[in-house]
Design a protein around this motif. Structure first.
Motif, short mmCIF file in Angstrom:
data_model
loop_
_atom_site.label_atom_id
_atom_site.label_comp_id
_atom_site.label_asym_id
_atom_site.label_seq_id
_atom_site.Cartn_x
_atom_site.Cartn_y
_atom_site.Cartn_z
N ASP A 238 -4.43 10.23 -11.08
CA ASP A 238 -5.96 10.02 -11.30
C ASP A 238 -6.49 8.62 -10.28
O ASP A 238 -7.48 8.82 -9.86
CB ASP A 238 -6.15 9.69 -12.65
CG ASP A 238 -5.37 8.69 -13.35
OD1 ASP A 238 -4.15 8.31 -12.83
OD2 ASP A 238 -6.10 8.17 -14.33
N LEU A 239 -5.86 7.45 -10.50
CA LEU A 239 -6.29 6.19 -9.71
C LEU A 239 -6.15 6.41 -8.52
O LEU A 239 -6.73 6.08 -7.37
CB LEU A 239 -5.18 5.22 -10.11
CG LEU A 239 -5.37 4.70 -11.71
CD1 LEU A 239 -4.32 3.43 -12.05
CD2 LEU A 239 -6.84 4.30 -11.99
N LEU A 240 -4.80 7.23 -7.69
CA LEU A 240 -5.07 7.60 -6.35
C LEU A 240 -6.08 8.49 -5.93
O LEU A 240 -6.65 8.06 -4.59
CB LEU A 240 -3.56 8.46 -6.12
CG LEU A 240 -3.48 8.69 -4.43
CD1 LEU A 240 -3.31 7.44 -3.43
CD2 LEU A 240 -2.13 9.63 -4.45
N VAL B 279 0.90 -1.27 -0.04
CA VAL B 279 -0.06 0.18 -0.09
C VAL B 279 0.70 1.20 0.14
O VAL B 279 0.73 2.25 0.83
CB VAL B 279 -0.97 -0.02 1.42
CG1 VAL B 279 -2.05 -1.08 0.84
CG2 VAL B 279 -0.31 -0.37 2.60
N PHE B 280 1.85 1.35 -0.95
CA PHE B 280 2.65 2.51 -1.01
C PHE B 280 1.90 3.40 -1.91
O PHE B 280 2.57 3.53 -3.09
CB PHE B 280 4.05 1.98 -1.66
CG PHE B 280 5.16 2.81 -1.31
CD1 PHE B 280 4.99 4.16 -0.53
CD2 PHE B 280 6.66 2.50 -1.29
CE1 PHE B 280 6.01 4.85 -0.24
CE2 PHE B 280 7.55 3.11 -0.92
CZ PHE B 280 7.19 4.49 -0.41
N PHE B 281 1.07 4.30 -1.59
CA PHE B 281 0.43 5.28 -2.21
C PHE B 281 0.87 6.34 -2.84
O PHE B 281 0.99 7.06 -3.89
CB PHE B 281 -0.92 5.76 -1.52
CG PHE B 281 -1.75 4.69 -1.11
CD1 PHE B 281 -2.65 4.03 -2.21
CD2 PHE B 281 -1.66 4.14 0.26
CE1 PHE B 281 -3.58 2.82 -1.50
CE2 PHE B 281 -2.77 3.12 0.63
CZ PHE B 281 -3.44 2.46 -0.16
N SER C 31 -8.61 -6.14 -7.43
CA SER C 31 -8.37 -5.16 -6.35
C SER C 31 -8.58 -3.62 -6.94
O SER C 31 -8.90 -3.60 -8.20
CB SER C 31 -6.79 -5.44 -5.94
OG SER C 31 -6.79 -4.47 -4.54
N HIS C 32 -8.61 -2.70 -6.14
CA HIS C 32 -8.73 -1.23 -6.40
C HIS C 32 -7.56 -1.19 -7.53
O HIS C 32 -6.53 -1.45 -7.57
CB HIS C 32 -8.42 -0.41 -5.29
CG HIS C 32 -8.91 0.96 -5.67
ND1 HIS C 32 -8.08 1.84 -6.41
CD2 HIS C 32 -10.02 1.75 -5.25
CE1 HIS C 32 -8.80 2.78 -6.68
NE2 HIS C 32 -9.85 2.84 -5.81
N PRO C 33 -8.04 -0.55 -8.44
CA PRO C 33 -7.06 -0.08 -9.67
C PRO C 33 -5.77 0.69 -9.24
O PRO C 33 -4.79 0.28 -10.16
CB PRO C 33 -8.00 0.73 -10.78
CG PRO C 33 -9.13 0.40 -10.38
CD PRO C 33 -9.32 0.24 -9.08
N VAL C 34 -5.76 1.29 -8.22
CA VAL C 34 -4.62 1.81 -7.62
C VAL C 34 -3.43 0.77 -7.57
O VAL C 34 -2.27 1.16 -7.57
CB VAL C 34 -4.69 2.81 -6.67
CG1 VAL C 34 -4.82 2.09 -5.36
CG2 VAL C 34 -3.42 3.90 -6.79
#
Length: 270
Positions: free
Chosen positions: A123-125, A112-114, A216-219
């Motif tokens: 945009d994904l974030l 989870v290294f945002f 999972s979430h696209p990010v």
């Protein structure tokens, strides 16, 4: 704080020594399915993070990321393979950077290294941040039961157990663990530990396998791709049918990818 202050579970009896680091609001027992699928190849050394499982509560004052990294590093009594999931993958990445001589290989499952996405896929974030807003607001309001419920739902898939159907003990454990989330936010979103500095990641010379869930979430795949580009020796695989919780929901598929990765390392060393 001494390593004896946290609970450490051992799973399996294989020759390969693996340090397994669980995700937020889970516990070391979450590795049981994966360890069973890997079978006699490895022994998992699986600590419970503070405020998780059978470890004591976090004091609420210490830097949780620093403290958890130090407590995990204390388990590296010899060169080991690392497997980390979600926030546990962030600990594994940091150990690979800070203790390269004690790390043989690293499996990062949905790290989870945002901050990577902030650079590569803003945009994904932004989509992630919008989806996370309900549990973030619950945390700010101090409603830990609601925050835990919403956090768990965000990172689950449609076929995951619903909150009312979970045992009360499971729900209580998640509520206990959710309070650590705000303390690591800056590290994950703003890279306050400096892990994205080129000299830091280049020091992580161990082979790395990045794993993502196709649902999972696209990010998350964007983060995996970004880390693959930045690390000196990294590959990436996707378990298409899985979500964020793939080592728990899809232990066989996860085990197959990990053992294949380990076998490729043995082949390349011959």
């Amino acid at each position: 704080m001494a390593s004896s202050s946290i609970y450490v579970r051992n799973l399996g009896k294989g020759e390969r020594s693996v340090l397994a680091l669980h995700c937020t609001i889970a516990h070391s027992g979450a590795w049981a399915g994966l360890a069973s699928c890997i079978g006699t190849q490895a022994t998992f050394v699986a600590p419970d993070m503070l405020s998780h499982g059978m470890s004591p509560d976090w004091d609420g004052q210490s830097d949780f990321f620093d403290l958890t990294t130090a407590l995990s590093a204390a388990q590296l009594t010899q060169p080991m393979d690392l497997i980390g999931h979600s926030f546990g993958a962030m600990i594994a990445l940091r150990l690979a950077v800070e203790h390269p001589n004690l790390v043989r290989s690293v499996v990062l499952i949905e790290p989870v290294f945002f901050a990577v996405a902030a650079q590569d896929a803003p945009d994904l974030l932004a989509q992630h941040d919008m989806a996370a807003q309900p549990y973030v607001e619950a945390l700010k309001a101090g409603d830990m039961p609601l925050a835990a419920r919403l956090f768990n739902r965000m990172w689950s898939t449609d076929d995951s157990p619903r909150w009312p159907d979970m045992p009360e003990k499971t729900r209580a454990a998640m509520i206990r663990g959710i309070r650590v989330v705000p303390d690591v936010e800056q590290s994950l979103f703003q890279d306050t530990k400096g892990l994205l500095k080129p000299e830091a990641l280049l020091g992580a010379k161990a082979p790395v396998l990045l794993m993502a869930g196709g649902n999972s979430h696209p990010v998350m795949p964007a983060i995996a791709r970004g880390l693959q580009r930045r690390l000196p020796n990294a590959s990436k695989v996707t378990v298409e049918s899985a979500g964020h919780m793939l080592p728990i929901s899809h232990p066989r598929e996860t085990a197959a990818q990990i053992t294949s990765f380990w076998q490729s390392l043995q082949s390349s060393s011959v």
